[in-house]
Motif scaffolding. Sequence first.
Motif, PDB file in Angstrom:
ATOM      1  N   LEU A 206       0.844  -1.203   0.000  1.00 16.61           N
ATOM      2  CA  LEU A 206       0.000   0.000   0.000  1.00 16.61           C
ATOM      3  C   LEU A 206       0.874   1.246   0.000  1.00 16.61           C
ATOM      4  O   LEU A 206       0.593   2.218  -0.719  1.00 16.61           O
ATOM      5  N   ALA A 207       1.941   1.237   0.776  1.00 16.89           N
ATOM      6  CA  ALA A 207       2.851   2.385   0.841  1.00 16.89           C
ATOM      7  C   ALA A 207       3.473   2.671  -0.524  1.00 16.89           C
ATOM      8  O   ALA A 207       3.638   3.833  -0.909  1.00 16.89           O
ATOM      9  N   VAL A 208       3.829   1.617  -1.251  1.00 17.27           N
ATOM     10  CA  VAL A 208       4.402   1.793  -2.589  1.00 17.27           C
ATOM     11  C   VAL A 208       3.398   2.490  -3.506  1.00 17.27           C
ATOM     12  O   VAL A 208       3.752   3.408  -4.263  1.00 17.27           O
ATOM     13  N   VAL A 209       2.147   2.068  -3.441  1.00 10.13           N
ATOM     14  CA  VAL A 209       1.093   2.675  -4.272  1.00 10.13           C
ATOM     15  C   VAL A 209       0.908   4.139  -3.884  1.00 10.13           C
ATOM     16  O   VAL A 209       0.797   5.022  -4.752  1.00 10.13           O
ATOM     17  N   GLU A 210       0.890   4.426  -2.591  1.00  6.08           N
ATOM     18  CA  GLU A 210       0.678   5.801  -2.135  1.00  6.08           C
ATOM     19  C   GLU A 210       1.855   6.702  -2.512  1.00  6.08           C
ATOM     20  O   GLU A 210       1.657   7.865  -2.873  1.00  6.08           O
ATOM     21  N   ARG A 211       3.051   6.158  -2.449  1.00 14.96           N
ATOM     22  CA  ARG A 211       4.209   6.941  -2.865  1.00 14.96           C
ATOM     23  C   ARG A 211       4.110   7.277  -4.348  1.00 14.96           C
ATOM     24  O   ARG A 211       4.398   8.405  -4.768  1.00 14.96           O
ATOM     25  N   LYS A 212       3.678   6.323  -5.134  1.00 17.38           N
ATOM     26  CA  LYS A 212       3.545   6.530  -6.574  1.00 17.38           C
ATOM     27  C   LYS A 212       2.514   7.607  -6.882  1.00 17.38           C
ATOM     28  O   LYS A 212       2.658   8.371  -7.836  1.00 17.38           O
ATOM     29  N   SER A 213       1.469   7.679  -6.049  1.00 19.60           N
ATOM     30  CA  SER A 213       0.416   8.668  -6.270  1.00 19.60           C
ATOM     31  C   SER A 213       0.776  10.038  -5.705  1.00 19.60           C
ATOM     32  O   SER A 213       0.027  10.997  -5.886  1.00 19.60           O
ATOM     33  N   GLY A 214       1.905  10.123  -5.004  1.00 22.51           N
ATOM     34  CA  GLY A 214       2.334  11.398  -4.445  1.00 22.51           C
ATOM     35  C   GLY A 214       1.936  11.622  -3.004  1.00 22.51           C
ATOM     36  O   GLY A 214       2.273  12.657  -2.420  1.00 22.51           O
ATOM     37  N   ASP A 215       1.238  10.668  -2.414  1.00 24.42           N
ATOM     38  CA  ASP A 215       0.823  10.791  -1.008  1.00 24.42           C
ATOM     39  C   ASP A 215       1.931  10.218  -0.123  1.00 24.42           C
ATOM     40  O   ASP A 215       1.797   9.142   0.466  1.00 24.42           O
ATOM     41  N   THR A 216       3.022  10.969  -0.014  1.00 25.05           N
ATOM     42  CA  THR A 216       4.190  10.455   0.710  1.00 25.05           C
ATOM     43  C   THR A 216       3.953  10.356   2.212  1.00 25.05           C
ATOM     44  O   THR A 216       4.559   9.507   2.873  1.00 25.05           O
ATOM     45  N   ALA A 217       3.097  11.210   2.751  1.00 22.36           N
ATOM     46  CA  ALA A 217       2.823  11.156   4.194  1.00 22.36           C
ATOM     47  C   ALA A 217       2.172   9.824   4.564  1.00 22.36           C
ATOM     48  O   ALA A 217       2.590   9.146   5.510  1.00 22.36           O
ATOM     49  N   SER A 218       1.145   9.424   3.799  1.00 27.14           N
ATOM     50  CA  SER A 218       0.479   8.142   4.060  1.00 27.14           C
ATOM     51  C   SER A 218       1.425   6.983   3.762  1.00 27.14           C
ATOM     52  O   SER A 218       1.413   5.967   4.477  1.00 27.14           O
ATOM     53  N   ALA A 219       2.235   7.126   2.720  1.00 23.62           N
ATOM     54  CA  ALA A 219       3.185   6.067   2.369  1.00 23.62           C
ATOM     55  C   ALA A 219       4.147   5.814   3.523  1.00 23.62           C
ATOM     56  O   ALA A 219       4.441   4.665   3.868  1.00 23.62           O
ATOM     57  N   LEU A 220       4.615   6.877   4.150  1.00 23.16           N
ATOM     58  CA  LEU A 220       5.544   6.739   5.271  1.00 23.16           C
ATOM     59  C   LEU A 220       4.870   6.061   6.455  1.00 23.16           C
ATOM     60  O   LEU A 220       5.443   5.172   7.096  1.00 23.16           O
ATOM     61  N   VAL A 221       3.640   6.453   6.740  1.00 25.07           N
ATOM     62  CA  VAL A 221       2.898   5.846   7.860  1.00 25.07           C
ATOM     63  C   VAL A 221       2.740   4.348   7.648  1.00 25.07           C
ATOM     64  O   VAL A 221       3.000   3.536   8.551  1.00 25.07           O
TER      65      VAL A 221
END
Length: 449
Positions: A206-221
């Motif tokens: 999930l973090a990989v997907v969120e990073r790809k979408s630009g949501d780095t804060a959620s990706a880090l969490v």
Amino acid sequence: MRRRAAVALVLLFALAACAKKPATLPAPGAPRFADFIYPAGPSTLGSPETWESHQAAWAALQAGDPRTADRSFSALLKQSPGFYPASAGLGYAALARKDTQSALAHFDRALQANPTYVPALAGRGEALLAAGRADAALEAFEAALAADPALTSLRSRVDVLKFRNVQQHIESARKAADANKTEDARREYLAAIAASPQSAFLYRELAVVERKSGDTASALVHAEQAVALDAADVRALMLIAELREAAGDWARAADAYAAVNAVEPGEAVGAKIEAMREKAAFDALPAEYRGIETSETVTRAQLAALLGVRLEELLRGTRSANVAVMTDVRGSWAAPWILAVARARVMEPFSNHTFQPSAIVRRGDLAQAVSRVLALIALEKPRLAARWRDPRPKLADVSPGHLQYPAVARAVSSGVLSTADGEAFHLSRPVTGAEAVEAVTRLAALARR
């Protein structure tokens, strides 16, 4: 005597007929629908006759006659509208006929009367599952288990359904991610996590997907949640490190790369750790230092700081016990480094006991400082110093008899400084920040050899 016994037996049967009967399961047989849960209930919910009819309807259903059961349960509800076990019975009869919509309607009516009624919850789960609504079915089964944890057969069904449900969500999430449908992928991963919250890899993906979408804060969490569940998940650790680095959080990026290196050591990761720590140390320095490289000119305070930071180990080992008094250093942002270079006699105060921190550094001044650092390096590395020990370079604007020629000659022969414009050195030209950084970087490289 026989007559009295007969009368007593008749009275016993009469009393038994009038007593309220418990709502028990019908006599065991060979049920057609063994997974169906008998819709029992408190005996006070209906009369003994009502319960007898209810049991008979259930027996008809288990004998393979759902239509007769349907009619009997319907008749019971007409007589006793509040007898919700019959509504559940109708639901199971509809299930037996594969009429899932009617089954759901009957189970919902039973649950309106008693929201924690286990037979209706379990039956509703079966109907939802038959309708292809696996997520909702799982919720109904879990609600039934919460109301009656003793339903072990239902528990194993829930476990299987959870696994199947998670697999479906994972497959859907990965397909969506491959198709760059990040929102769909995110929704499917969250659904999978809800069903299997202890699976570390789900948080990482999930973090990989969120990073790809630009949501780095959620990706880090979510990457950190993955590591919390599996401390050896290298890909999650690396993702955290890269996210920290991208955010310019150098200190924590260094810690994250160190965590990666602890699990899977490697030269590339080791280099990352060092680079992140250098950047963290740089950011912790005063703004006057951080601005050196882009400055058009360099002050004596900036050069002292540059030498003090980059050559700290070399200067620390060559401190002089006696340092001349400097009257204008206290309060300077570079005071610690000015003191360090003065103790090492790399940069000394003027005869009037001032250091003049804000004075502009010229090429001749830089050559003098470079020459003195080279002398310190020569003490530790005499073989390396052979090339600049007695230099005689030809300089167009500095003759061998000039007072500054020895320092300039050493600086040029060592390769730390260079000439330009037909071998001219330009003693009086101001030094730029980039030039000072380049010179000190070369000195640091020589000191490390």
